[in-house]
Design a protein around this motif. Structure first.
Motif, PDB file in Angstrom:
ATOM      1  N   LEU A   1       0.830  -1.202   0.000  1.00 55.32           N
ATOM      2  CA  LEU A   1       0.000   0.000   0.000  1.00 55.32           C
ATOM      3  C   LEU A   1       0.866   1.254   0.000  1.00 55.32           C
ATOM      4  O   LEU A   1       0.569   2.235  -0.694  1.00 55.32           O
ATOM      5  CB  LEU A   1      -0.919   0.023   1.222  1.00 55.32           C
ATOM      6  CG  LEU A   1      -2.050  -0.998   1.308  1.00 55.32           C
ATOM      7  CD1 LEU A   1      -2.971  -0.647   2.473  1.00 55.32           C
ATOM      8  CD2 LEU A   1      -2.855  -1.065   0.024  1.00 55.32           C
ATOM      9  N   ASN A   2       1.918   1.239   0.783  1.00 52.56           N
ATOM     10  CA  ASN A   2       2.782   2.414   0.895  1.00 52.56           C
ATOM     11  C   ASN A   2       3.376   2.793  -0.469  1.00 52.56           C
ATOM     12  O   ASN A   2       3.508   3.982  -0.797  1.00 52.56           O
ATOM     13  CB  ASN A   2       3.901   2.128   1.900  1.00 52.56           C
ATOM     14  CG  ASN A   2       4.611   3.393   2.346  1.00 52.56           C
ATOM     15  OD1 ASN A   2       3.982   4.425   2.590  1.00 52.56           O
ATOM     16  ND2 ASN A   2       5.928   3.325   2.459  1.00 52.56           N
ATOM     17  N   SER A   3       3.698   1.788  -1.261  1.00 57.87           N
ATOM     18  CA  SER A   3       4.295   2.063  -2.574  1.00 57.87           C
ATOM     19  C   SER A   3       3.300   2.738  -3.518  1.00 57.87           C
ATOM     20  O   SER A   3       3.696   3.478  -4.423  1.00 57.87           O
ATOM     21  CB  SER A   3       4.802   0.760  -3.204  1.00 57.87           C
ATOM     22  OG  SER A   3       3.723  -0.124  -3.487  1.00 57.87           O
ATOM     23  N   PHE A   4       1.997   2.521  -3.302  1.00 55.99           N
ATOM     24  CA  PHE A   4       0.992   3.110  -4.186  1.00 55.99           C
ATOM     25  C   PHE A   4       0.913   4.633  -4.056  1.00 55.99           C
ATOM     26  O   PHE A   4       0.448   5.313  -4.974  1.00 55.99           O
ATOM     27  CB  PHE A   4      -0.393   2.520  -3.912  1.00 55.99           C
ATOM     28  CG  PHE A   4      -0.515   1.060  -4.255  1.00 55.99           C
ATOM     29  CD1 PHE A   4       0.216   0.506  -5.286  1.00 55.99           C
ATOM     30  CD2 PHE A   4      -1.369   0.236  -3.543  1.00 55.99           C
ATOM     31  CE1 PHE A   4       0.109  -0.844  -5.608  1.00 55.99           C
ATOM     32  CE2 PHE A   4      -1.496  -1.106  -3.858  1.00 55.99           C
ATOM     33  CZ  PHE A   4      -0.754  -1.657  -4.894  1.00 55.99           C
TER      34      PHE A   4
ATOM     35  N   ASP B   1       3.162   6.699  -4.183  1.00 58.00           N
ATOM     36  CA  ASP B   1       4.096   7.372  -5.088  1.00 58.00           C
ATOM     37  C   ASP B   1       3.503   7.528  -6.480  1.00 58.00           C
ATOM     38  O   ASP B   1       4.090   8.209  -7.335  1.00 58.00           O
ATOM     39  CB  ASP B   1       5.414   6.585  -5.181  1.00 58.00           C
ATOM     40  CG  ASP B   1       6.191   6.622  -3.867  1.00 58.00           C
ATOM     41  OD1 ASP B   1       6.074   7.644  -3.160  1.00 58.00           O
ATOM     42  OD2 ASP B   1       6.898   5.648  -3.558  1.00 58.00           O
ATOM     43  N   LEU B   2       2.364   6.897  -6.729  1.00 57.80           N
ATOM     44  CA  LEU B   2       1.721   7.008  -8.032  1.00 57.80           C
ATOM     45  C   LEU B   2       1.228   8.434  -8.273  1.00 57.80           C
ATOM     46  O   LEU B   2       0.692   9.073  -7.374  1.00 57.80           O
ATOM     47  CB  LEU B   2       0.522   6.054  -8.122  1.00 57.80           C
ATOM     48  CG  LEU B   2       0.813   4.550  -8.147  1.00 57.80           C
ATOM     49  CD1 LEU B   2      -0.505   3.780  -8.048  1.00 57.80           C
ATOM     50  CD2 LEU B   2       1.556   4.165  -9.417  1.00 57.80           C
ATOM     51  N   GLU B   3       1.414   8.925  -9.468  1.00 55.98           N
ATOM     52  CA  GLU B   3       0.895  10.248  -9.805  1.00 55.98           C
ATOM     53  C   GLU B   3      -0.595  10.177 -10.116  1.00 55.98           C
ATOM     54  O   GLU B   3      -1.342  11.108  -9.836  1.00 55.98           O
ATOM     55  CB  GLU B   3       1.661  10.825 -11.003  1.00 55.98           C
ATOM     56  CG  GLU B   3       3.146  11.019 -10.700  1.00 55.98           C
ATOM     57  CD  GLU B   3       3.769  12.094 -11.556  1.00 55.98           C
ATOM     58  OE1 GLU B   3       3.057  12.701 -12.361  1.00 55.98           O
ATOM     59  OE2 GLU B   3       4.963  12.319 -11.389  1.00 55.98           O
ATOM     60  N   ASP B   4      -1.022   9.077 -10.693  1.00 59.52           N
ATOM     61  CA  ASP B   4      -2.438   8.878 -10.988  1.00 59.52           C
ATOM     62  C   ASP B   4      -3.084   8.052  -9.889  1.00 59.52           C
ATOM     63  O   ASP B   4      -2.402   7.360  -9.119  1.00 59.52           O
ATOM     64  CB  ASP B   4      -2.611   8.160 -12.334  1.00 59.52           C
ATOM     65  CG  ASP B   4      -2.041   8.971 -13.491  1.00 59.52           C
ATOM     66  OD1 ASP B   4      -2.185  10.211 -13.445  1.00 59.52           O
ATOM     67  OD2 ASP B   4      -1.456   8.367 -14.400  1.00 59.52           O
ATOM     68  N   GLU B   5      -4.407   8.133  -9.812  1.00 59.24           N
ATOM     69  CA  GLU B   5      -5.124   7.354  -8.809  1.00 59.24           C
ATOM     70  C   GLU B   5      -5.000   5.861  -9.097  1.00 59.24           C
ATOM     71  O   GLU B   5      -4.960   5.443 -10.256  1.00 59.24           O
ATOM     72  CB  GLU B   5      -6.601   7.761  -8.782  1.00 59.24           C
ATOM     73  CG  GLU B   5      -7.362   7.146  -7.624  1.00 59.24           C
ATOM     74  CD  GLU B   5      -8.773   7.715  -7.519  1.00 59.24           C
ATOM     75  OE1 GLU B   5      -9.675   7.155  -8.178  1.00 59.24           O
ATOM     76  OE2 GLU B   5      -8.958   8.700  -6.795  1.00 59.24           O
ATOM     77  N   LEU B   6      -4.909   5.078  -8.044  1.00 60.75           N
ATOM     78  CA  LEU B   6      -4.836   3.629  -8.185  1.00 60.75           C
ATOM     79  C   LEU B   6      -6.081   3.121  -8.920  1.00 60.75           C
ATOM     80  O   LEU B   6      -7.204   3.479  -8.563  1.00 60.75           O
ATOM     81  CB  LEU B   6      -4.757   2.993  -6.789  1.00 60.75           C
ATOM     82  CG  LEU B   6      -4.520   1.484  -6.721  1.00 60.75           C
ATOM     83  CD1 LEU B   6      -3.116   1.142  -7.215  1.00 60.75           C
ATOM     84  CD2 LEU B   6      -4.702   0.997  -5.281  1.00 60.75           C
ATOM     85  N   PRO B   7      -5.909   2.305  -9.968  1.00 59.95           N
ATOM     86  CA  PRO B   7      -7.068   1.804 -10.712  1.00 59.95           C
ATOM     87  C   PRO B   7      -8.066   1.090  -9.797  1.00 59.95           C
ATOM     88  O   PRO B   7      -7.677   0.405  -8.853  1.00 59.95           O
ATOM     89  CB  PRO B   7      -6.448   0.829 -11.715  1.00 59.95           C
ATOM     90  CG  PRO B   7      -5.054   1.336 -11.909  1.00 59.95           C
ATOM     91  CD  PRO B   7      -4.640   1.866 -10.570  1.00 59.95           C
TER      92      PRO B   7
END
Length: 267
Positions: free
Chosen positions: A125-128, A130-136
């Motif tokens: 979860l923590n790695s998500f 860093d995503l610039e876009d929202e998690l699918p």
């Protein structure tokens, strides 16, 4: 306090508190699965209190009134990952898997021991964040299913809690208020938790206590603070938040008005 929400569908939030402390009264509308990364969180409920620190993992039940105090610790700010388990998601999971609970419902905060399943899950979860876009949405849905499966693998009794979809009904007002008066929140929330509209709450309160809610709450909170100061020998700065006051100046003013002297005179 800063928050970053990764996915609105999964109710996935990364929260950071830089202040010396942050206090809030909360009534969660859904169960929350939490991993504390750093700092400290103290949770005050009607019948007990908890203190959680870095590495702790917990499950907060919905519709439970709690005072939450978050503080930095060991030079690190309060940081946590919070995953909301909404009623819709839980119904979907338990229906799809044809699971019926035979466990007793326990509406208490659960703390889980360190476990590789938990460490791996929250690391993902923590790695998500860093995503610039929202998690699918499809991936967020899978993470919710994974969270529920891990909780069930570690403690089957959570089924009783997670499959209870009932809403608060009308309950005994006097009993509830005597247990929860130290929580500083709007009267609408007190009404909701006792199964009443705001107008009905005020009317029933007057019948039971013969005074207004605000006057009664202030008196009860001051009595609690007085006990903590005089009998437990605690400091005013450590008491006022847990007694239900918003800040130290308000507490000192109300205390002196009620007892005729400042709270610091008892320490």
């Amino acid at each position: 306090m800063a928050e970053k929400q990764q996915n609105k569908f999964a109710r996935m939030v990364w929260t950071v508190t830089e202040e010396n402390f942050f206090k809030d009264e909360i009534i969660l509308e859904f169960h929350s699965f939490v991993r504390i990364i750093s700092g400290e969180m103290r949770v005050v409920q009607a019948e007990r209190s908890y203190t959680f620190g870095a590495g702790d993992t917990l499950l907060f039940p919905r519709n439970q009134l709690s005072a939450v105090i978050k503080r930095p610790k060991d030079g690190q700010p309060y940081k946590a990952i919070v995953l909301g388990l909404t009623t819709d998601r839980l119904k979907e999971f338990y229906t799809a898997n044809k699971i019926e609970s035979t466990h007793r419902v326990e509406y208490s905060t659960k703390k889980f021991d360190r476990h590789p399943l938990l460490d791996g899950f929250f690391a993902s979860l923590n790695s998500f964040f860093d995503l610039e876009d929202e998690l699918p949405e499809d991936i967020a849905s899978l993470k919710i299913q994974e969270a529920i499966s891990i909780l069930r693998a570690l403690d089957k009794s959570v089924d009783g809690l997670l499959t209870d979809f009932s809403q608060p009904g009308k309950i005994n007002l006097a009993d509830f208020m005597e247990k929860h008066y130290m929580f500083n929140m709007p009267m609408e929330k007190f009404g909701y938790l006792t199964g009443r509209s705001l107008s009905t709450f005020h009317r029933d309160f007057k019948k039971v206590f013969y005074t207004s809610p605000q006057k009664w709450l202030t008196k009860k909170r001051l009595e609690l603070a007085y006990y903590q100061l005089s009998e437990k020998k605690r400091k005013p700065v450590d008491v006022y938040l847990e007694a239900g006051f918003e800040n130290m100046s308000h507490f000192s003013f109300a205390f002196k008005k009620q007892f005729g002297y400042a709270p610091t005179s008892l320490t």
